[in-house]
Design an enzyme around this catalytic site. Sequence first.
Site, short mmCIF file in Angstrom:
data_model
loop_
_atom_site.label_atom_id
_atom_site.label_comp_id
_atom_site.label_asym_id
_atom_site.label_seq_id
_atom_site.Cartn_x
_atom_site.Cartn_y
_atom_site.Cartn_z
N GLU A 161 0.81 -1.21 0.00
CA GLU A 161 0.00 0.00 0.00
C GLU A 161 0.85 1.26 0.00
OE1 GLU A 161 -2.58 -0.18 3.49
OE2 GLU A 161 -2.31 -2.34 3.36
N CYS A 197 -1.05 1.59 8.52
CA CYS A 197 -0.13 0.63 7.88
C CYS A 197 -0.69 -0.76 7.72
CB CYS A 197 1.11 0.45 8.75
SG CYS A 197 1.95 1.90 9.10
N1 SAH Z 1 8.75 0.16 10.37
C1 SAH Z 1 8.82 1.56 10.38
C2 SAH Z 1 7.93 2.27 9.39
C3 SAH Z 1 6.53 1.74 9.18
S1 SAH Z 1 5.30 2.08 10.36
C4 SAH Z 1 8.63 2.09 11.78
O1 SAH Z 1 8.44 1.31 12.69
O2 SAH Z 1 8.72 3.30 11.99
C5 SAH Z 1 4.96 3.80 10.29
C6 SAH Z 1 4.45 4.34 11.61
O3 SAH Z 1 3.09 3.93 11.89
C7 SAH Z 1 5.26 3.86 12.79
O4 SAH Z 1 5.48 4.91 13.68
C8 SAH Z 1 4.36 2.79 13.40
O5 SAH Z 1 4.72 2.53 14.71
C9 SAH Z 1 3.00 3.44 13.21
N2 SAH Z 1 1.87 2.53 13.32
C10 SAH Z 1 1.78 1.26 12.95
N3 SAH Z 1 0.56 0.76 13.21
C11 SAH Z 1 -0.15 1.76 13.77
C12 SAH Z 1 -1.48 1.87 14.26
N4 SAH Z 1 -2.30 0.84 14.24
N5 SAH Z 1 -1.88 3.06 14.75
C13 SAH Z 1 -1.04 4.13 14.76
N6 SAH Z 1 0.22 4.09 14.30
C14 SAH Z 1 0.67 2.91 13.83
#
Ligand code: SAH
Length: 342
Positions: free
Chosen positions: A84, A330
Amino acid sequence: MLSDLTKSEMQDFVKNLGLPAFRGTQLFDGIYAGKSLSEITVLPKNLPIEIIESYPKYKIERKFTSRDGTIKYVFSFGDGNIVEGVLMKYKYGNTLCLSTQVGCRMGCKFCASTLKGLIRNLTAGEMLGQVLLVNRDQGGDAKSRKITNLVLMGSGEPLDNYDEVTKFLRLVSSEDGINISQRNISLSTCGLVPRIYNLADDGFAVTLTISLHASNDEIRKMSMPVANSFSISEIISACKYYFQKTGRRVVFEYTLIKGVNNSIACASELGKLLRGFPCHVNIIPLNEVKERTLKSTSREECYAFKDALEKEKVSATVRRTLGEDIGGACGQLRNQILRGEV
Ligand code: SAH
């Protein structure tokens, strides 16, 4: 794949196939315009098989537009895998959130991308493809850019795919291509400490964004397995190094999860950790994921958390949520599609 190559590598590639270098330039321009091979009409009909086989197979598979104008894209890569991307429209320009891996192996408990583990890394050219396809979809080409900013916050852990991600950063910021400045690119990581040092030493100048989501290691270990490998203090030391090398202010992401990390005591603890370091904290209410039991907090609680951080003289904002009606978080949409729900 051809989109993994720089302009001069593409010219060498066609020369090795017995074609003049300008055919490489034509291929390069077509790829950067987001075109399929048959749309590059200046090319001769009888192309060598090597070009046909290595021409990018990525395409926009689906597209969902949110009430707030946010667009969620689903990209396919010709091997059955999908990822995505999200295009967010702001006053200052368009930001594309793109994926760096199919799935993820970091195992964060709140994240939908990691539910089925890591399927495979994306190549630099496949990351670039996401940018070029959306740019074209928005009416742009390599010369007239419709994407101003990039965030590596789609599925995947960018620093777990270091070589391809850094190659992508070079390609996408190259003057030959779409030329998006590294200053307009944010790389988000759950904190793979040695790779943060590599990024600084390898001369990159992107905005480093750390998914912290906790004010101490005990809390962090509850939702992020990576916390068993690297402590918060090791992460902050690496961020300080990154700042010294690049002069770039580091951003910390903090997703508020009810009853886990959202207390005012957590905010004060975080404030004390970050005080004096040139950084910014983005507070994000958890985007609840169907398969997970973790719960979100109200916006009022987000603002109380922000106030407590500011009391410690740490700058913070509560992130606006965009695209909630189209599976904005994500990996959510990919899972919905894999389950056949949309
Ligand atoms: N792996 C990387 C980038 C991808 S996630 C990282 O960990 O930063 C991008 C951001 O979205 C990250 O800060 C992650 O912790 C956050 N994220 C993932 N799932 C989420 C959710 N359900 N609600 C809010 N933020 C979320």
